[in-house]
Design a protein around this motif. Structure first.
Motif, PDB file in Angstrom:
ATOM      1  N   LEU A   1     -26.322 -48.120  50.759  1.00 16.95           N
ATOM      2  CA  LEU A   1     -25.687 -46.875  51.193  1.00 16.95           C
ATOM      3  C   LEU A   1     -24.389 -46.640  50.429  1.00 16.95           C
ATOM      4  N   LYS A   2     -23.642 -47.716  50.198  1.00 21.51           N
ATOM      5  CA  LYS A   2     -22.359 -47.596  49.493  1.00 21.51           C
ATOM      6  C   LYS A   2     -22.569 -47.102  48.060  1.00 21.51           C
ATOM      7  N   GLU A   3     -23.520 -47.716  47.378  1.00 18.57           N
ATOM      8  CA  GLU A   3     -23.788 -47.291  45.990  1.00 18.57           C
ATOM      9  C   GLU A   3     -24.249 -45.842  45.936  1.00 18.57           C
ATOM     10  N   LEU A   4     -25.165 -45.495  46.841  1.00 19.28           N
ATOM     11  CA  LEU A   4     -25.719 -44.137  46.809  1.00 19.28           C
ATOM     12  C   LEU A   4     -24.653 -43.108  47.168  1.00 19.28           C
ATOM     13  N   SER A   5     -23.819 -43.471  48.149  1.00 15.91           N
ATOM     14  CA  SER A   5     -22.805 -42.559  48.654  1.00 15.91           C
ATOM     15  C   SER A   5     -21.792 -42.203  47.567  1.00 15.91           C
ATOM     16  N   SER A   6     -21.487 -43.162  46.710  1.00 21.02           N
ATOM     17  CA  SER A   6     -20.463 -42.921  45.687  1.00 21.02           C
ATOM     18  C   SER A   6     -21.061 -42.560  44.325  1.00 21.02           C
ATOM     19  N   SER A   7     -22.379 -42.393  44.277  1.00 22.48           N
ATOM     20  CA  SER A   7     -23.036 -42.198  42.978  1.00 22.48           C
ATOM     21  C   SER A   7     -22.897 -40.780  42.424  1.00 22.48           C
ATOM     22  N   MET A   8     -22.594 -39.823  43.270  1.00 24.75           N
ATOM     23  CA  MET A   8     -22.560 -38.402  42.890  1.00 24.75           C
ATOM     24  C   MET A   8     -23.956 -37.855  42.545  1.00 24.75           C
ATOM     25  N   GLU A   9     -24.996 -38.648  42.763  1.00 25.92           N
ATOM     26  CA  GLU A   9     -26.340 -38.174  42.414  1.00 25.92           C
ATOM     27  C   GLU A   9     -27.049 -37.490  43.592  1.00 25.92           C
ATOM     28  N   TYR A  10     -26.482 -37.649  44.779  1.00 25.93           N
ATOM     29  CA  TYR A  10     -27.130 -37.083  45.967  1.00 25.93           C
ATOM     30  C   TYR A  10     -26.127 -36.352  46.854  1.00 25.93           C
ATOM     31  N   ASP A  11     -26.670 -35.438  47.662  1.00 19.82           N
ATOM     32  CA  ASP A  11     -25.832 -34.690  48.594  1.00 19.82           C
ATOM     33  C   ASP A  11     -25.949 -35.207  50.024  1.00 19.82           C
ATOM     34  N   TYR A  12     -27.079 -35.848  50.320  1.00 14.94           N
ATOM     35  CA  TYR A  12     -27.314 -36.352  51.678  1.00 14.94           C
ATOM     36  C   TYR A  12     -28.106 -37.655  51.595  1.00 14.94           C
ATOM     37  N   ILE A  13     -27.838 -38.544  52.538  1.00 15.31           N
ATOM     38  CA  ILE A  13     -28.656 -39.746  52.682  1.00 15.31           C
ATOM     39  C   ILE A  13     -29.407 -39.647  54.003  1.00 15.31           C
ATOM     40  N   LEU A  14     -30.720 -39.767  53.939  1.00  6.89           N
ATOM     41  CA  LEU A  14     -31.524 -39.873  55.157  1.00  6.89           C
ATOM     42  C   LEU A  14     -31.847 -41.354  55.318  1.00  6.89           C
ATOM     43  N   SER A  15     -31.305 -41.950  56.372  1.00  4.92           N
ATOM     44  CA  SER A  15     -31.432 -43.402  56.513  1.00  4.92           C
ATOM     45  C   SER A  15     -32.409 -43.732  57.642  1.00  4.92           C
TER      46      SER A  15
END
Lengths: 455, 455
Positions: free
Chosen positions: A363-377
């Motif tokens: 989640l940390k990597e994805l959250s700071s990646s700038m590649e996504y707007d939302y995470i569905l967990s």
């Protein structure tokens, strides 16, 4: 009549006309609800028999009270209502919430007309008749037949009390609930548009859910509401879309219904996001209330379970959201701590072996990646996993990063109840089904675009 | 190799290769599941360390056991699996359920090929690899990583263990559950079609739910299955419908995926009813299992809550079910005991005042009217009503009449949990959402038509 309807939500005193001494009767349960939900103003039960209800003195009539009263809730038989409204007006009461049914919804338009004439003549605003009541959790004011509801930032306008009841029960499965609720009933005076305009101004309301069967004037609704387009998230479920449903809606609120396409067009022009079910109405409103500054349409699905991840991806795509693969660089970062059994192509499938660390670091990597707007967990705990690990990872992530919304969808029921309550206690709203989660993501994307157009 | 796969479901003895001494490890939890679910056959945990697990003697290898074993469940690291399959074959074991992952689903096709070669050479049938296991509740055989599941008439084939996990959790919210469950994983040998053919023969299986991402050969599936069209209700959820979902499905089970339209066409030709969500998969399968002789497409909605009744009517119509008004004669019969506040136009809105008598008498009249094929009975309890009244009315109705199915949809959560359990204890399956209920009705109508074509 006053065009202001704020007083309905924060009365300093309330009368219940038709209060009953018998538990189980609406006139009793209503007094109990107002009392037990902690209303701090004065309560005046009214019943010609007098006596006491739950320790409160019962007045034989409105005029007997000899006190200033802001609002009256009326639950007496329909034919008595027009005269009670008159009495209320003569006593200086500003508004009546009429629970009593038996007006235009069963064809009795004459009685409703008489009621409205009295209201106008004696300067009383009316919510109803055939209303299930109103709630303002901020003021602990629960003048409503539905069960208690947790507090929260969502306000609901509903032409059905029971749609509210279902949504309140959904809220009780978590922690986050409602701020205000209005059941307009037959809307003979105050209608959905009036309440909507009030809620758009109301600072405590962060998002607005609407269950609507009929609008009394689509044109005036459109003209009044479209200037607020994008100001707050508004989500609507339309009841009575097709022939039998239209017929049913007509029976239910006593109004003539327009073709569904007219409603969809009005919603669209007003920036109202339409959903197909009560569950998606609740989750979209709840999630939009918390993530109202989010934007974009790129979703990354993080899951410990392949199948539900695939189903979520399908639903995202069917609603026009994009679910792109991570860049090679991001995949490399993820593969530094995730073993080869995990799939990194989005959905990010952490497999059933996923515990706190895999969830948190991913989640940390994805959250700071700038590649996504939302995470569905997504989390579906197998028998050897405690879903609290995944829940804690999400809560801890928000302590460090909060760049993009993480929407938890933990499945199902008692298996994940503790996790959902934990997440919502930490102000992270959850969806209870994949479909509800995906409609909520689509709602965020929709309102993000509207805000962009507005600014 | 044997073409019969029945032995997988009723083994007299089972080995767990890779059994672990550590609680929380898959190899431990699997032994615990098999033991605690009351498997009556012999259990042989296998681990080179020996010792004991949960009071069972641990064997150092398969050959050490010196007993006849029917089935082995394998949870060792992937690279050890081909050789273990060989050992199993040499020991006379008929089938292996391979939980271990790390084969074609992560691109390791060579290892999967080697595994399959050994299986063929030593005459061992394979379920998996990358399987979540199998369950047969009739034999108390639970060789599966998912949580326990209530018994029932539904069997499930799933390319995702977690889709099973979600459905099992849904079953635990009620009483009615599953008969058999097979997670085919990568389907290197036994595939969905083989299991489906087995379940079509299996007398304990009354309906079949399938979660499928990829079929290994759509053509052979079509040729094998379409001759059974209409024999038993089969309901499918397709995972991996669009581009990202297809990519995800490919990662998940290591197979190439065909366009979604091909699947839909195959399902249609085989008489498989397609649904869009995990919830509707469960409820359609459960409800079809109990009402497999029903027929027609005329729905009457009986509700104590106008809005949910209207939403249900809309959904019925959007799926092509009809929701016709009662005849004048039937309306007269209903109005003999229902007051004028009730709407009799379908939905039959009994209003929030509905108790046992209104529900019971209305259901009785509708059930015997010959005007409808199904009753959808909605109940959203207001604060002053006990939903058990409506639940009892439905149960009592079945004692008198059982002409047409009554599908209860009680909303929501803890508010109606007791009612749902009561209904399902009396063999009346419930839907947990309006959408699930309506898909279930559509499924009944679909299978009714197929049976008509078949006979």
């Amino acid at each position: 009549m006053s065009s202001n309807i704020d007083f309905f939500f924060e009365p300093e005193s309330v009368a219940i006309v038709g209060a009953s001494h018998k538990p189980g009767k609406i006139g009793f349960e209503l007094v109990r609800s107002i009392l037990e939900c902690g209303f701090s103003g004065e309560i005046f039960p009214v019943n010609p028999k007098g006596g006491e209800i739950l320790g409160l003195k019962v007045y034989k009539s409105i005029s007997d009270t000899s006190s200033k009263i802001d609002v009256a809730v009326i639950v007496t038989p329909s034919k008595t209502v027009p005269n009670i409204v008159k009495e209320c007006g003569l006593h200086g009461i500003k508004g009546c919430i009429i629970i009593s049914a038996g007006f235009s919804e069963i064809g009795n338009r004459k009685l409703e007309k008489l009621l409205l004439e009295n209201a106008k003549r004696y300067d009383v605003r009316i919510i109803g008749p055939n209303s299930a009541g109103i709630i303002n959790t901020s003021a602990n004011f629960h003048a409503c037949l539905e069960f208690r509801v947790p507090k929260g930032p969502v306000s609901l306008i509903s032409q059905s009390g029971a749609v509210g009841g279902v949504m309140f029960a959904m809220a009780r499965a978590g922690v986050i609930g409602f701020n205000k609720f209005v059941s307009c009933g037959n809307s003979c005076d105050v209608n959905e548009m009036d309440v909507l305009k009030y809620l758009l101004r109301d600072e405590e309301t962060k998002s607005i859910a609407i269950y609507v069967e009929t609008l009394h004037s689509g044109r005036s609704f459109l003209e009044s509401i479209r200037k607020f387009k994008g100001l707050k998230p508004i989500i609507a479920l339309k009841g009575g879309k097709f022939s039998a449903g239209l017929r049913a809606a007509a029976s239910h609120t006593g109004s003539l219904a327009s073709p569904y396409a007219v409603y969809s067009a009005v919603f669209k022009q007003c920036g109202i996001f339409e959903v197909p079910s009560i569950g998606s109405l609740f989750s979209s409103a709840k999630i939009s209330a918390y993530h109202s500054s989010s934007n974009g349409e790129r979703v990354v699905v993080v899951t410990n379970s392949g199948g539900p991840g695939v189903v979520a991806t399908d639903m995202c795509e069917s609603l026009g959201l994009s679910v792109p693969e991570p860049s090679e660089r991001l995949k490399e970062k993820l593969s530094a701590f995730l073993p080869s059994i995990c799939s990194l192509r989005n959905p990010i499938d952490l497999t059933a072996m996923a515990g706190y660390d895999w969830y948190f670091n991913t989640l940390k990597e994805l959250s700071s990646s700038m590649e996504y707007d939302y995470i569905l967990s997504i989390c579906v705990p197998p028998s050897f996993m405690d879903p609290m690990d995944a829940a804690k990872a999400i809560v801890d992530l928000y302590d460090v990063y909060s760049e993009i919304p993480v929407i938890p969808c933990f499945l199902y029921g008692s298996m994940v109840m503790k996790s959902i309550k934990y997440l919502e206690k930490h102000n992270i709203p959850c969806a209870y089904s994949i479909m509800d989660a995906v409609y909520s993501l689509k709602a965020l994307s929709y309102f993000g675009r509207l805000r962009g157009e507005r600014s």
